[in-house]
Design an enzyme around this catalytic site. Structure first.
Site, mmCIF file in Angstrom:
data_model
loop_
_atom_site.group_PDB
_atom_site.id
_atom_site.type_symbol
_atom_site.label_atom_id
_atom_site.label_comp_id
_atom_site.label_asym_id
_atom_site.label_seq_id
_atom_site.Cartn_x
_atom_site.Cartn_y
_atom_site.Cartn_z
ATOM 1 C CD GLU A 1 -0.142 -1.482 2.990
ATOM 2 O OE1 GLU A 1 0.031 -1.760 4.296
ATOM 3 O OE2 GLU A 1 0.179 -2.515 2.326
ATOM 4 N NE ARG A 2 4.987 1.566 4.893
ATOM 5 C CZ ARG A 2 5.991 1.810 5.797
ATOM 6 N NH1 ARG A 2 6.941 1.301 5.545
ATOM 7 N NH2 ARG A 2 5.331 1.678 6.992
ATOM 8 C CB THR B 1 11.151 -13.337 6.113
ATOM 9 O OG1 THR B 1 12.283 -14.341 6.530
ATOM 10 C CG2 THR B 1 10.004 -14.118 5.646
ATOM 11 C CB CYS C 1 16.015 -8.871 1.504
ATOM 12 S SG CYS C 1 15.856 -9.332 -0.060
#
Length: 488
Positions: free
Chosen positions: A179-180, A251, A284
């Site tokens: 949503e950013r 992650t 990441c």
């Protein structure tokens, strides 16, 4: 605020106004300007998209594989034509400099190129004679409706290693972008539709928790690909698996770079600056920790500090800017809190990025903390910002032991010209992606992308052959064909 455009979901080939009662601002992090508003869509909207995607799958999965590949090839060509526009959208909503944004667009294009090889990737195996008059063949089939949950830091590259491959292999797809950074996805949808993709095969639903839970719980969705933080990734993996879905969850990370005494000083400094502070450290594969051998440490760190202090900070659309903002004000405040925690716990702050002199936007300058130890919070946690921790070590073995203590194991790099040291590093380091004399060891689309330990949950990684296995299942046919009556 009344004139701010509200984004719509994309379902069944149409832009559909959301039924959400809540919208969030999409902000240019370099200026604080509100670019548009994104709906926090409802679970019902996700479920509607799943119904449409299931219907589309029934037809799309029956389309000949070469024809599907041609749609992907057309999409790739359109991405090339619109490369500069896509890059500017990334910089506008994410903040990274335009050069980095162009690089991200190129990586996205390469992912689509790989997916366009579907006719080869879908090939199975066969054996003409497993017994008298008996043969066997192994066929690949798409799994069905796939859900993707993408992060803000690579709004093009990461979605493009999800939906193009899944769709090329015959699946339909529902994507929840961050949503950013939702603006870029509007343009990708437009170009994919122009390439000839049928309605309903690709759907985009903006949102937050309700949409994520819908993807994880809706029985129509058979597989879920996720990239994001460790806490959310754990939740996605556990919840999706409990609902009998295939899940890959990429992650967190805390990537270590090892600098040995024989490293090329200038080249190593250049690479570490780029790896640690590029994209504001919000990736990441960023270099978060440097372990440097004592023999080169003083010279290396002096050069590193000077280079960090000379980095140009500012709006990524401006010429010469290297370091853009972090994504939001809360990320800026969180980063500053980590820096102060490091100092409180005994680290030496040798380059301080807390004050940049910029009056607007969410900026943190290059930050270097030395004399860091493995019991410090800044060593343990993923900060996801332009903050570099430095540890001096006696030798390679100590450097590897330090790196292997981390709960994360995404990437690791070494700078040396010693072949024995490189082999030792390759064999002993716990990480899924390794770099030798380069700072960011992100592999190309045809190799798997993912780490070990707490950096990945699942069995099949993103990209490469793993992605083909993830988005397909196999059917083995064993058949007897007697040659009776055809004897010579």
């Amino acid at each position: 605020m009344a004139d701010v455009r509200k984004l719509k979901n994309y379902i069944n080939g149409e832009w559909v106004e959301s039924k959400a009662d809540k919208y969030e601002d999409v902000i240019n992090p370099a200026t604080g300007e509100v670019l548009c508003q994104v709906p926090i869509s409802t679970r019902a909207e996700l479920d509607q998209a799943a119904v449409i995607a299931e219907q589309a799958f029934e037809k799309w999965s029956q389309v000949a594989v070469p024809r599907r590949a041609r749609v992907l090839f057309s999409f790739q060509q359109l991405l090339i034509q619109h490369k500069e526009e896509l890059a500017r959208l990334i910089t506008l909503e994410n903040g990274k400099n335009l050069s980095e944004a162009r690089g991200e667009v190129q990586r996205g294009i390469e992912n689509v190129e790989f997916a366009a090889g579907a006719p080869t990737l879908m090939m199975g195996d066969s054996l003409a004679s497993i017994a008298t008059d008996v043969e066997a063949a192994n066929y690949r089939y798409p799994v069905g409706v796939v859900g993707g949950i993408a992060p803000f830091n690579f709004p093009m590259m990461v979605p493009c290693w999800m939906f193009p491959m899944a769709i090329a292999l015959g699946n339909s797809f529902i994507l929840k972008p961050s949503e950013r950074t939702p603006l870029l996805m509007e343009k990708l949808v437009e170009l994919f539709s122009e390439a000839g993709l049928p309605k309903g095969v690709f759907n985009v639903v903006y949102g937050a928790h309700d949409v994520v839970n819908g993807i994880l719980e809706n029985e129509t969705i058979k597989a879920v690909s996720f990239v994001g933080s460790k806490p959310v990734g754990e939740y996605v993996y556990k919840t999706g698996s409990a609902n009998l879905k295939r899940v890959q969850a990429l992650t967190g990370a805390k990537n270590h770079t090892i600098v040995l005494n024989d490293a090329d000083l200038e080249d190593t400094v250049t690479n570490v600056i780029s790896a640690a502070f590029g994209s504001a450290g919000e990736r990441c594969m960023a270099c978060a920790v440097v372990t440097v051998e004592e023999g080169i440490a003083d010279d290396f760190l002096a050069a590193l500090r000077t280079a960090a202090q000379n980095v140009k900070i500012g709006n990524g659309l401006d010429d010469g800017v290297f370091l853009g903002p972090v994504i939001r004000e809360e990320n800026q405040k969180r980063t500053i809190a980590y820096i102060e925690k490091g100092v409180e716990e005994g680290a030496k702050l040798t380059v301080d990025g807390r004050e940049t002199g910029l009056s607007e936007g969410y900026f943190v300058g290059p930050t270097i903390l030395e004399d860091v130890t493995t019991d410090m919070t800044i060593w343990k946690d993923e900060i996801f910002a332009p903050v570099l921790s430095v540890i001096r070590v006696k030798n390679l073995q100590e450097a590897v032991r330090v790196a292997n203590q981390s709960e994360f194991a995404n990437g690791a790099c070494i700078f040396t010209n010693n072949a024995k040291a490189i082999r030792y590093f390759r064999e002993k380091i716990d990480a899924g992606m390794l770099g030798v004399n380069l700072g960011v060891p992100a592999p190309m689309a045809f190799f798997p992308f993912s780490g070990w330990k707490s950096s990945f949950y699942g069995t099949l990684h993103a990209n490469g052959k793993d992605s083909v296995d993830f988005y397909t299942h196999k059917k083995v046919v064993t058949a007897r064909y007697s040659l009776k009556g055809y004897e010579e």
